[in-house]
Design a protein around this motif. Structure first.
Motif, PDB file in Angstrom:
ATOM      1  N   UNK A  42      56.029 -29.524  23.548  1.00  0.00           N
ATOM      2  CA  UNK A  42      56.566 -29.556  22.181  1.00  0.00           C
ATOM      3  C   UNK A  42      57.210 -28.257  21.721  1.00  0.00           C
ATOM      4  N   UNK A  43      57.167 -27.220  22.553  1.00  0.00           N
ATOM      5  CA  UNK A  43      57.956 -26.026  22.255  1.00  0.00           C
ATOM      6  C   UNK A  43      57.361 -25.105  21.214  1.00  0.00           C
ATOM      7  N   UNK A  44      56.080 -24.817  21.324  1.00  0.00           N
ATOM      8  CA  UNK A  44      55.456 -23.853  20.427  1.00  0.00           C
ATOM      9  C   UNK A  44      55.923 -22.454  20.827  1.00  0.00           C
ATOM     10  N   UNK A  58      55.192 -24.043  14.172  1.00  0.00           N
ATOM     11  CA  UNK A  58      54.335 -24.061  15.353  1.00  0.00           C
ATOM     12  C   UNK A  58      52.931 -24.561  15.028  1.00  0.00           C
ATOM     13  N   UNK A  59      52.410 -24.170  13.898  1.00  0.00           N
ATOM     14  CA  UNK A  59      51.068 -24.603  13.492  1.00  0.00           C
ATOM     15  C   UNK A  59      51.027 -26.107  13.257  1.00  0.00           C
ATOM     16  N   UNK A  60      52.047 -26.631  12.610  1.00  0.00           N
ATOM     17  CA  UNK A  60      52.122 -28.071  12.357  1.00  0.00           C
ATOM     18  C   UNK A  60      52.179 -28.836  13.674  1.00  0.00           C
ATOM     19  N   UNK A  61      52.927 -28.332  14.632  1.00  0.00           N
ATOM     20  CA  UNK A  61      53.056 -29.013  15.920  1.00  0.00           C
ATOM     21  C   UNK A  61      51.709 -29.068  16.643  1.00  0.00           C
ATOM     22  N   UNK A  62      50.969 -27.972  16.645  1.00  0.00           N
ATOM     23  CA  UNK A  62      49.658 -27.971  17.301  1.00  0.00           C
ATOM     24  C   UNK A  62      48.760 -29.054  16.722  1.00  0.00           C
ATOM     25  N   UNK A  63      48.779 -29.181  15.407  1.00  0.00           N
ATOM     26  CA  UNK A  63      47.904 -30.156  14.760  1.00  0.00           C
ATOM     27  C   UNK A  63      48.434 -31.586  14.873  1.00  0.00           C
ATOM     28  N   UNK A  64      49.603 -31.763  15.475  1.00  0.00           N
ATOM     29  CA  UNK A  64      50.214 -33.092  15.573  1.00  0.00           C
ATOM     30  C   UNK A  64      50.429 -33.532  17.013  1.00  0.00           C
ATOM     31  N   UNK A  65      49.758 -32.894  17.947  1.00  0.00           N
ATOM     32  CA  UNK A  65      49.966 -33.234  19.359  1.00  0.00           C
ATOM     33  C   UNK A  65      49.612 -34.686  19.642  1.00  0.00           C
ATOM     34  N   UNK A 100      43.344 -21.272  19.652  1.00  0.00           N
ATOM     35  CA  UNK A 100      44.425 -22.220  19.387  1.00  0.00           C
ATOM     36  C   UNK A 100      44.577 -23.210  20.544  1.00  0.00           C
ATOM     37  N   UNK A 101      44.392 -22.752  21.775  1.00  0.00           N
ATOM     38  CA  UNK A 101      44.448 -23.660  22.922  1.00  0.00           C
ATOM     39  C   UNK A 101      43.355 -24.713  22.842  1.00  0.00           C
ATOM     40  N   UNK A 102      42.165 -24.287  22.444  1.00  0.00           N
ATOM     41  CA  UNK A 102      41.063 -25.242  22.308  1.00  0.00           C
ATOM     42  C   UNK A 102      41.372 -26.289  21.243  1.00  0.00           C
ATOM     43  N   UNK A 158      41.702 -30.388  21.635  1.00  0.00           N
ATOM     44  CA  UNK A 158      41.017 -31.367  20.770  1.00  0.00           C
ATOM     45  C   UNK A 158      42.031 -32.338  20.175  1.00  0.00           C
ATOM     46  N   UNK A 159      43.215 -31.847  19.847  1.00  0.00           N
ATOM     47  CA  UNK A 159      44.242 -32.690  19.247  1.00  0.00           C
ATOM     48  C   UNK A 159      44.976 -33.560  20.270  1.00  0.00           C
ATOM     49  N   UNK A 160      44.712 -33.345  21.576  1.00  0.00           N
ATOM     50  CA  UNK A 160      45.262 -34.262  22.570  1.00  0.00           C
ATOM     51  C   UNK A 160      46.040 -33.667  23.712  1.00  0.00           C
ATOM     52  N   UNK A 161      46.170 -32.338  23.799  1.00  0.00           N
ATOM     53  CA  UNK A 161      46.955 -31.729  24.873  1.00  0.00           C
ATOM     54  C   UNK A 161      46.359 -32.059  26.234  1.00  0.00           C
ATOM     55  N   UNK A 162      47.241 -32.301  27.202  1.00  0.00           N
ATOM     56  CA  UNK A 162      46.834 -32.654  28.564  1.00  0.00           C
ATOM     57  C   UNK A 162      46.897 -31.477  29.522  1.00  0.00           C
ATOM     58  N   UNK A 163      47.625 -30.430  29.168  1.00  0.00           N
ATOM     59  CA  UNK A 163      47.755 -29.247  30.011  1.00  0.00           C
ATOM     60  C   UNK A 163      48.012 -28.040  29.124  1.00  0.00           C
ATOM     61  N   UNK A 164      47.529 -26.891  29.577  1.00  0.00           N
ATOM     62  CA  UNK A 164      47.670 -25.644  28.825  1.00  0.00           C
ATOM     63  C   UNK A 164      48.283 -24.606  29.745  1.00  0.00           C
TER      64      UNK A 164
END
Length: 324
Positions: free
Chosen positions: A185-187, A222-229, A270-272, A276-282
Protein backbone atom coordinates in the motif's frame (compact mmCIF):
# COMPACT_ATOMS: atom_id res chain seq x y z
CA UNK A 1 -8.92 -15.94 0.05
CA UNK A 2 -5.70 -13.94 -0.55
CA UNK A 3 -2.67 -16.14 -1.24
CA UNK A 4 0.26 -15.73 -3.60
CA UNK A 5 3.92 -16.67 -4.08
CA UNK A 6 7.03 -14.60 -3.71
CA UNK A 7 9.50 -16.92 -5.33
CA UNK A 8 9.10 -20.23 -3.51
CA UNK A 9 7.59 -18.58 -0.44
CA UNK A 10 3.82 -18.61 -0.08
CA UNK A 11 2.29 -15.46 1.38
CA UNK A 12 -1.23 -14.98 2.68
CA UNK A 13 -3.95 -17.08 4.23
CA UNK A 14 -2.74 -20.18 6.00
CA UNK A 15 0.85 -18.94 6.09
CA UNK A 16 2.85 -17.20 8.82
CA UNK A 17 3.40 -13.51 8.34
CA UNK A 18 6.52 -13.34 6.19
CA UNK A 19 9.62 -11.36 7.06
CA UNK A 20 11.36 -9.53 4.22
CA UNK A 21 14.80 -8.31 5.26
CA UNK A 22 16.29 -5.20 3.68
CA UNK A 23 19.90 -5.04 2.55
CA UNK A 24 20.91 -1.90 0.67
CA UNK A 25 24.05 -1.64 -1.43
CA UNK A 26 23.24 2.02 -1.99
CA UNK A 27 25.25 4.38 0.24
CA UNK A 28 22.55 7.04 -0.34
CA UNK A 29 19.85 5.07 1.53
CA UNK A 30 18.08 7.00 4.26
CA UNK A 31 18.90 4.45 6.99
CA UNK A 32 22.66 4.01 6.99
CA UNK A 33 22.36 0.95 9.22
CA UNK A 34 20.94 -0.96 6.25
CA UNK A 35 23.87 -0.21 3.92
CA UNK A 36 26.43 -2.87 3.00
CA UNK A 37 29.34 -1.84 0.78
CA UNK A 38 30.98 -5.18 -0.02
CA UNK A 39 29.77 -8.69 -0.79
CA UNK A 40 31.34 -9.88 2.47
CA UNK A 41 29.21 -7.36 4.35
CA UNK A 42 26.14 -8.48 2.42
CA UNK A 43 26.76 -12.12 3.37
CA UNK A 44 27.31 -11.27 7.05
CA UNK A 45 24.09 -9.26 7.16
CA UNK A 46 22.22 -12.09 5.44
CA UNK A 47 23.61 -14.68 7.85
CA UNK A 48 22.20 -12.72 10.77
CA UNK A 49 18.83 -12.32 9.04
CA UNK A 50 18.66 -16.02 8.19
CA UNK A 51 19.46 -16.93 11.80
CA UNK A 52 16.58 -14.64 12.85
CA UNK A 53 14.08 -16.35 10.57
CA UNK A 54 13.97 -14.14 7.48
CA UNK A 55 11.89 -15.49 4.59
CA UNK A 56 13.06 -13.18 1.79
CA UNK A 57 15.93 -10.72 1.40
CA UNK A 58 15.31 -7.55 -0.61
CA UNK A 59 18.36 -6.02 -2.29
CA UNK A 60 18.32 -2.34 -3.24
CA UNK A 61 20.93 -0.56 -5.32
CA UNK A 62 19.42 2.91 -5.64
CA UNK A 63 17.48 4.79 -3.00
CA UNK A 64 14.14 6.12 -4.25
CA UNK A 65 13.38 8.41 -1.30
CA UNK A 66 11.67 11.45 -2.88
CA UNK A 67 13.14 13.87 -0.35
CA UNK A 68 16.81 13.21 -1.25
CA UNK A 69 18.90 13.40 -4.41
CA UNK A 70 19.72 9.76 -4.99
CA UNK A 71 19.62 9.05 -8.74
CA UNK A 72 22.49 6.99 -10.14
CA UNK A 73 22.97 5.53 -13.60
CA UNK A 74 21.43 2.22 -14.63
CA UNK A 75 24.90 0.75 -15.15
CA UNK A 76 25.95 1.76 -11.63
CA UNK A 77 22.81 0.24 -10.13
CA UNK A 78 23.53 -3.03 -11.95
CA UNK A 79 27.15 -2.93 -10.83
CA UNK A 80 25.97 -2.69 -7.23
CA UNK A 81 23.20 -5.27 -7.12
CA UNK A 82 24.33 -8.13 -9.36
CA UNK A 83 27.42 -9.12 -7.31
CA UNK A 84 25.36 -8.92 -4.12
CA UNK A 85 22.68 -11.23 -5.52
CA UNK A 86 25.21 -13.70 -6.91
CA UNK A 87 27.00 -13.78 -3.56
CA UNK A 88 23.76 -14.40 -1.68
CA UNK A 89 22.70 -17.19 -4.00
CA UNK A 90 26.15 -18.74 -3.78
CA UNK A 91 25.96 -19.05 -0.01
CA UNK A 92 22.17 -19.45 0.38
CA UNK A 93 20.95 -21.14 -2.83
CA UNK A 94 17.45 -21.72 -1.47
CA UNK A 95 16.97 -18.21 -0.13
CA UNK A 96 14.35 -16.13 -1.95
CA UNK A 97 15.88 -12.85 -3.12
CA UNK A 98 14.00 -9.76 -4.22
CA UNK A 99 15.37 -6.90 -6.30
CA UNK A 100 14.12 -3.45 -5.32
CA UNK A 101 14.29 -1.43 -8.54
CA UNK A 102 12.20 0.71 -10.87
CA UNK A 103 14.31 -0.08 -13.95
CA UNK A 104 13.55 -3.03 -16.27
CA UNK A 105 17.19 -3.56 -17.26
CA UNK A 106 18.27 -3.72 -13.63
CA UNK A 107 15.42 -6.14 -12.90
CA UNK A 108 16.40 -8.37 -15.81
CA UNK A 109 20.07 -8.50 -14.83
CA UNK A 110 19.07 -9.24 -11.24
CA UNK A 111 16.75 -12.06 -12.31
CA UNK A 112 19.53 -13.51 -14.46
CA UNK A 113 21.81 -13.36 -11.42
CA UNK A 114 19.33 -15.39 -9.37
CA UNK A 115 16.71 -13.01 -7.97
CA UNK A 116 13.20 -14.43 -7.69
CA UNK A 117 11.08 -11.33 -7.07
CA UNK A 118 10.86 -7.79 -8.46
CA UNK A 119 9.86 -5.12 -5.96
CA UNK A 120 8.77 -2.09 -8.02
CA UNK A 121 7.86 1.03 -6.03
CA UNK A 122 6.21 2.56 -9.12
CA UNK A 123 3.68 -0.27 -9.24
CA UNK A 124 4.79 -1.17 -12.82
CA UNK A 125 3.84 2.35 -13.96
CA UNK A 126 7.26 3.94 -14.11
CA UNK A 127 8.45 2.00 -17.16
CA UNK A 128 6.23 -0.04 -19.46
CA UNK A 129 8.99 -2.61 -19.88
CA UNK A 130 9.01 -3.72 -16.26
CA UNK A 131 5.87 -5.85 -16.38
CA UNK A 132 7.15 -7.60 -19.51
CA UNK A 133 10.42 -8.48 -17.78
CA UNK A 134 8.56 -9.92 -14.80
CA UNK A 135 6.31 -11.96 -17.11
CA UNK A 136 9.13 -13.16 -19.37
CA UNK A 137 11.09 -14.52 -16.42
CA UNK A 138 8.07 -15.98 -14.62
CA UNK A 139 9.04 -13.91 -11.60
CA UNK A 140 6.96 -12.76 -8.67
CA UNK A 141 6.27 -9.08 -8.22
CA UNK A 142 5.48 -6.68 -5.39
CA UNK A 143 3.51 -3.72 -6.73
CA UNK A 144 3.35 -0.53 -4.72
CA UNK A 145 0.38 1.82 -4.74
CA UNK A 146 1.28 4.90 -6.78
CA UNK A 147 -1.05 7.39 -8.41
CA UNK A 148 0.09 8.63 -11.81
CA UNK A 149 -0.96 12.23 -11.12
CA UNK A 150 -2.22 14.03 -8.00
CA UNK A 151 -5.93 13.80 -7.32
CA UNK A 152 -8.09 15.81 -4.95
CA UNK A 153 -11.11 14.49 -3.15
CA UNK A 154 -11.63 10.96 -1.94
CA UNK A 155 -9.84 9.31 0.94
CA UNK A 156 -6.34 7.76 1.00
CA UNK A 157 -7.68 4.21 1.24
CA UNK A 158 -9.88 4.50 -1.84
CA UNK A 159 -7.02 6.09 -3.77
CA UNK A 160 -4.63 3.36 -2.67
CA UNK A 161 -7.01 0.61 -3.72
CA UNK A 162 -7.60 2.27 -7.09
CA UNK A 163 -3.87 2.65 -7.72
CA UNK A 164 -3.21 -0.97 -6.81
CA UNK A 165 -6.02 -2.20 -9.07
CA UNK A 166 -4.32 -0.39 -11.95
CA UNK A 167 -1.01 -2.09 -11.16
CA UNK A 168 -2.59 -5.52 -10.91
CA UNK A 169 -4.28 -4.95 -14.26
CA UNK A 170 -0.95 -3.94 -15.84
CA UNK A 171 0.66 -7.09 -14.50
CA UNK A 172 -2.10 -9.41 -15.68
CA UNK A 173 -2.33 -7.80 -19.11
CA UNK A 174 1.42 -8.31 -19.51
CA UNK A 175 1.20 -12.01 -18.70
CA UNK A 176 2.28 -12.02 -15.07
CA UNK A 177 0.78 -14.99 -13.23
CA UNK A 178 -1.97 -13.83 -10.87
CA UNK A 179 -0.52 -16.10 -8.20
CA UNK A 180 2.75 -14.17 -8.31
CA UNK A 181 1.38 -10.73 -7.35
CA UNK A 182 1.59 -9.21 -3.86
CA UNK A 183 0.51 -5.63 -3.16
CA UNK A 184 2.21 -2.94 -1.08
CA UNK A 185 0.00 0.00 0.00
CA UNK A 186 2.98 2.34 -0.15
CA UNK A 187 3.55 3.58 3.38
CA UNK A 188 6.34 6.15 3.35
CA UNK A 189 5.39 9.42 1.64
CA UNK A 190 5.45 8.22 -1.96
CA UNK A 191 4.27 11.04 -4.25
CA UNK A 192 2.30 10.58 -7.48
CA UNK A 193 4.63 9.62 -10.32
CA UNK A 194 4.25 12.99 -12.04
CA UNK A 195 5.72 14.66 -8.92
CA UNK A 196 8.47 12.14 -8.16
CA UNK A 197 11.92 13.72 -8.60
CA UNK A 198 13.43 10.31 -9.30
CA UNK A 199 11.35 10.15 -12.48
CA UNK A 200 11.06 13.83 -13.36
CA UNK A 201 14.59 14.93 -12.56
CA UNK A 202 13.20 17.67 -10.33
CA UNK A 203 14.26 18.82 -6.91
CA UNK A 204 13.63 16.70 -3.79
CA UNK A 205 10.17 17.18 -2.32
CA UNK A 206 9.53 19.00 0.93
CA UNK A 207 6.48 19.83 3.04
CA UNK A 208 3.53 17.98 4.49
CA UNK A 209 1.55 17.48 1.30
CA UNK A 210 3.98 15.62 -0.95
CA UNK A 211 1.29 13.01 -1.55
CA UNK A 212 -0.31 15.60 -3.80
CA UNK A 213 -3.52 15.82 -1.79
CA UNK A 214 -4.06 19.11 0.05
CA UNK A 215 -6.38 17.49 2.59
CA UNK A 216 -4.06 14.80 3.92
CA UNK A 217 -0.50 15.43 5.14
CA UNK A 218 1.75 12.46 4.39
CA UNK A 219 2.03 11.27 8.00
CA UNK A 220 -1.76 11.21 8.32
CA UNK A 221 -2.08 9.37 4.99
CA UNK A 222 0.37 6.67 6.10
CA UNK A 223 -1.33 6.23 9.47
CA UNK A 224 -4.75 5.84 7.86
CA UNK A 225 -3.39 3.21 5.48
CA UNK A 226 -1.92 1.12 8.31
CA UNK A 227 -5.26 1.08 10.08
CA UNK A 228 -7.05 0.11 6.84
CA UNK A 229 -4.98 -2.85 5.67
CA UNK A 230 -7.87 -5.22 6.25
CA UNK A 231 -10.06 -3.28 3.83
CA UNK A 232 -7.29 -3.10 1.21
CA UNK A 233 -6.66 -6.81 1.50
CA UNK A 234 -10.34 -7.68 1.29
CA UNK A 235 -11.24 -5.43 -1.65
CA UNK A 236 -8.25 -6.48 -3.76
CA UNK A 237 -8.23 -10.12 -2.62
CA UNK A 238 -4.44 -10.01 -2.64
CA UNK A 239 -1.84 -10.58 0.11
CA UNK A 240 -0.50 -7.30 1.52
CA UNK A 241 3.13 -6.50 2.26
CA UNK A 242 3.92 -3.43 4.33
CA UNK A 243 7.16 -1.46 4.55
CA UNK A 244 7.15 0.62 7.71
CA UNK A 245 10.67 0.18 9.04
CA UNK A 246 12.39 3.37 10.20
CA UNK A 247 10.27 5.61 7.96
CA UNK A 248 9.91 9.30 8.66
CA UNK A 249 6.17 9.36 9.41
CA UNK A 250 7.07 7.53 12.62
CA UNK A 251 9.04 10.55 13.79
CA UNK A 252 5.93 12.70 13.40
CA UNK A 253 3.82 10.23 15.36
CA UNK A 254 6.51 10.01 18.06
CA UNK A 255 6.28 13.81 18.33
CA UNK A 256 9.98 14.28 18.94
CA UNK A 257 13.12 14.52 16.87
CA UNK A 258 14.21 11.04 15.96
CA UNK A 259 16.56 10.13 13.11
CA UNK A 260 16.14 6.68 11.50
CA UNK A 261 18.56 5.17 14.02
CA UNK A 262 16.16 6.10 16.84
CA UNK A 263 12.98 4.71 15.28
CA UNK A 264 13.38 1.00 16.09
CA UNK A 265 10.72 0.76 18.79
CA UNK A 266 8.30 2.88 16.80
CA UNK A 267 8.93 0.64 13.79
CA UNK A 268 8.21 -2.65 15.51
CA UNK A 269 5.13 -1.30 17.27
CA UNK A 270 3.69 -0.02 13.98
CA UNK A 271 4.58 -3.31 12.26
CA UNK A 272 2.76 -5.22 14.97
CA UNK A 273 -0.32 -3.04 14.54
CA UNK A 274 -0.16 -3.56 10.76
CA UNK A 275 -0.13 -7.32 11.30
CA UNK A 276 -3.11 -7.15 13.65
CA UNK A 277 -4.90 -5.18 10.93
CA UNK A 278 -4.19 -7.91 8.37
CA UNK A 279 -0.70 -7.55 6.85
CA UNK A 280 0.69 -10.77 5.36
CA UNK A 281 4.34 -9.71 5.09
CA UNK A 282 6.57 -7.10 6.71
CA UNK A 283 9.59 -5.55 5.00
CA UNK A 284 12.07 -4.59 7.69
CA UNK A 285 15.62 -3.47 8.36
CA UNK A 286 15.61 -5.24 11.74
CA UNK A 287 14.52 -8.83 11.25
CA UNK A 288 15.11 -10.16 14.75
CA UNK A 289 13.21 -7.41 16.55
CA UNK A 290 10.42 -7.36 13.98
CA UNK A 291 10.08 -11.14 14.14
CA UNK A 292 9.12 -11.15 17.80
CA UNK A 293 6.66 -8.27 17.41
CA UNK A 294 5.13 -9.87 14.33
CA UNK A 295 4.74 -13.28 15.94
CA UNK A 296 2.90 -11.84 18.94
CA UNK A 297 0.67 -9.72 16.72
CA UNK A 298 0.00 -12.68 14.46
CA UNK A 299 -1.46 -14.59 17.39
CA UNK A 300 -3.37 -11.67 18.87
CA UNK A 301 -5.15 -10.91 15.60
CA UNK A 302 -6.86 -14.29 15.94
CA UNK A 303 -9.02 -12.56 18.54
CA UNK A 304 -9.85 -9.48 16.49
CA UNK A 305 -13.65 -9.20 16.36
CA UNK A 306 -14.01 -12.87 17.28
CA UNK A 307 -15.94 -14.73 19.93
CA UNK A 308 -13.83 -15.26 23.10
CA UNK A 309 -14.42 -19.02 22.99
CA UNK A 310 -13.08 -19.29 19.46
CA UNK A 311 -10.20 -16.99 20.32
CA UNK A 312 -9.27 -19.14 23.32
CA UNK A 313 -9.29 -22.32 21.21
CA UNK A 314 -7.00 -20.81 18.61
CA UNK A 315 -4.59 -19.29 21.12
CA UNK A 316 -4.25 -22.52 23.09
CA UNK A 317 -3.67 -24.48 19.89
CA UNK A 318 -0.97 -22.15 18.61
CA UNK A 319 0.85 -21.65 21.89
CA UNK A 320 0.85 -25.34 22.85
CA UNK A 321 1.89 -26.64 19.43
CA UNK A 322 4.36 -23.89 18.64
CA UNK A 323 2.64 -23.58 15.24
CA UNK A 324 3.27 -20.08 13.88
Amino acid sequence: MPRARLGRVWVGDGEPVRLVGVINVSPESFFKGSVRRTTDEVIKAAELMVSNGVDIIDIGGMSTAPYNKTVISTDEEIRRVVPAIKALKGVFPDLVVSIDTIRPRVAEEALRAGADVVNDVTGLKGDAGMARVVADYGASVIVMARERTPSQGGDPVSKTIRALRESIEIALNSGVDEGNIVVDPGIGAWPPLSMDPILTGGEPLRGDYIRGDSAYPWYSWDSIIIMSIGRIRSELNRPVLVGISRKSFLERLMRRKAPPEDRLFASVSAEAIAVVMGADAVRTHNVGESRDAVRVAEVLRLCLNKDPIKCNEELVRLVNTGNR
